[in-house]
Scaffold this active site. Structure first.
Site, PDB file in Angstrom:
ATOM      1  N   LYS A  64      22.668  37.370  -6.826  1.00  0.00           N
ATOM      2  CA  LYS A  64      24.100  37.656  -6.652  1.00  0.00           C
ATOM      3  C   LYS A  64      24.431  37.499  -5.168  1.00  0.00           C
ATOM      4  CE  LYS A  64      25.855  42.004  -7.215  1.00  0.00           C
ATOM      5  NZ  LYS A  64      26.356  42.346  -5.858  1.00  0.00           N
ATOM      6  N   ASP A 112      20.360  41.122  -5.543  1.00  0.00           N
ATOM      7  CA  ASP A 112      21.339  40.842  -4.484  1.00  0.00           C
ATOM      8  C   ASP A 112      20.696  40.115  -3.321  1.00  0.00           C
ATOM      9  OD1 ASP A 112      23.848  41.720  -5.219  1.00  0.00           O
ATOM     10  OD2 ASP A 112      23.487  43.788  -4.590  1.00  0.00           O
ATOM     11  N   ASP A 165      21.706  45.706  -3.670  1.00  0.00           N
ATOM     12  CA  ASP A 165      21.342  46.157  -2.317  1.00  0.00           C
ATOM     13  C   ASP A 165      21.882  47.571  -2.078  1.00  0.00           C
ATOM     14  OD1 ASP A 165      23.977  45.443  -2.048  1.00  0.00           O
ATOM     15  OD2 ASP A 165      23.697  44.098  -0.347  1.00  0.00           O
ATOM     16  N   SER A 166      22.587  48.119  -3.073  1.00  0.00           N
ATOM     17  CA  SER A 166      22.924  49.547  -3.047  1.00  0.00           C
ATOM     18  C   SER A 166      21.654  50.387  -2.930  1.00  0.00           C
ATOM     19  CB  SER A 166      23.702  49.939  -4.312  1.00  0.00           C
ATOM     20  OG  SER A 166      23.011  49.506  -5.467  1.00  0.00           O
ATOM     21  N   GLU A 173      27.587  37.990  -2.278  1.00  0.00           N
ATOM     22  CA  GLU A 173      28.907  38.552  -1.959  1.00  0.00           C
ATOM     23  C   GLU A 173      29.721  37.518  -1.182  1.00  0.00           C
ATOM     24  OE1 GLU A 173      28.852  42.314   0.064  1.00  0.00           O
ATOM     25  OE2 GLU A 173      27.569  43.243  -1.446  1.00  0.00           O
ATOM     26  N   GLU A 179      34.543  43.999  -7.469  1.00  0.00           N
ATOM     27  CA  GLU A 179      34.377  45.372  -6.972  1.00  0.00           C
ATOM     28  C   GLU A 179      35.680  45.856  -6.334  1.00  0.00           C
ATOM     29  OE1 GLU A 179      30.773  46.255  -4.893  1.00  0.00           O
ATOM     30  OE2 GLU A 179      31.463  48.256  -4.354  1.00  0.00           O
TER      31      GLU A 179
HETATM   32  O1  KIV Z   1      24.529  46.669  -4.808  1.00  0.00           O
HETATM   33  C1  KIV Z   1      24.981  46.953  -5.925  1.00  0.00           C
HETATM   34  O2  KIV Z   1      24.488  47.847  -6.592  1.00  0.00           O
HETATM   35  C2  KIV Z   1      26.133  46.186  -6.395  1.00  0.00           C
HETATM   36  C3  KIV Z   1      26.931  46.621  -7.538  1.00  0.00           C
HETATM   37  C4  KIV Z   1      26.868  47.873  -8.168  1.00  0.00           C
HETATM   38  C5  KIV Z   1      27.889  45.675  -8.087  1.00  0.00           C
HETATM   39  O3  KIV Z   1      26.419  45.161  -5.849  1.00  0.00           O
END
Ligand code: KIV
Length: 252
Positions: free
Chosen positions: A111, A83, A44-45, A113, A180
């Site tokens: 993934k 994510d 989600d970056s 969090e 992280e």
């Molecule tokens: O959102 C992301 O890109 C991430 C990582 C780089 C671990 O969660």
């Protein structure tokens, strides 16, 4: 052949380190698919490095699915995880529903969090046969409550709770845990104690693997460079060089 979730654990058992990068679109995923990576993450970056948001807290399921589909079209061999964005897994039923949407969009895993508080959601997704990657330490989806991006696990209280979270996630059956900004000595301890692989970002060299945002590795986001990411190219410069060459040739 496409790698599976168990390939991450198999690598740890064989003492092989994991190299993981993010991708958000088809051409990048297709290029990365030939780079001996163990995981491509549709992080989600993308909210920050692709969509121009100030942080990841407002990224939506629709945005994540759109980019997951593009990445899945390009990554034919590499394991792809996406994510679950902020607010997408508040209950087990919602988490399962959204994880299914990611699976249908082509992700091999999702993934999440968070630690103990996420266990019912993790278990609901795993019960559906969808592999889950955990994410502990600094949780970007909580950056506003946390008041910034800080190293986690320096105090005994924080390190005890991270140890509890990590062991609980491992027991639930996650296939890996992203750490992280975890204080490196604690990341090292976690890596030794857990059977499932740890994948570090800004958590020191002793994890079972490393993950970085692609833009930080190739120098495509020059406005912010995290200290822990070593750029290995200057793609931002190359884009401007080529665009300026085109502009001046055209205008001449
Ligand atoms: O959102 C992301 O890109 C991430 C990582 C780089 C671990 O969660």
């Amino acid at each position: 052949m496409k790698k599976s979730a168990t390939s991450l654990g198999d690598a740890k058992a064989a003492g092989r380190l994991l190299a993981c990068l993010t991708a958000y679109d088809y051409p990048t995923a297709r290029l990365l698919d030939d780079c001996d990576l163990d995981l491509i993450l549709v992080g989600d970056s993308l909210g920050m490095v692709v969509l121009g948001y100030p942080d990841t807290t407002t990224v939506t399921m629709a945005e994540m699915l759109h980019h997951t589909r593009a990445v899945a079209r390009g990554a034919k061999k590499t394991f792809v995880a996406s994510d679950l964005p902020a607010g997408s897994c508040l209950t087990p039923a919602l988490a399962r529903e959204n994880a299914r949407l990611f699976r249908d969009a082509g992700a091999d895993a999702v993934k999440i969090e968070g630690g103990l508080e996420c266990l019912p959601m993790v278990e609901a997704i795993l019960a559906d046969g969808i592999p889950v990657i955990g994410h502990l330490g600094m949780l970007p989806q909580r950056v506003i409550e946390e008041g910034g991006y800080h190293i986690k696990g320096k105090s005994t209280t924080e390190s005890d709770s991270l140890l509890r979270d990590a062991h609980a996630l491992e027991q639930s059956g996650v296939c890996a845990i992203v750490l992280e900004l975890v204080h490196p000595p604690l990341a090292s301890t976690l890596t030794k104690e857990l059977k499932c692989p740890t994948i570090g970002i800004g958590s020191g060299p002793d994890c079972d693997g490393q993950i970085l945002v692609l833009h930080d590795v190739i120098g495509l986001f020059p406005w912010f460079r995290p200290k822990f990411a070593q750029p290995r190219a200057d793609v931002a410069f190359e884009i401007q060089r080529a665009a300026r060459a085109f502009a001046s040739a055209t205008k001449a």
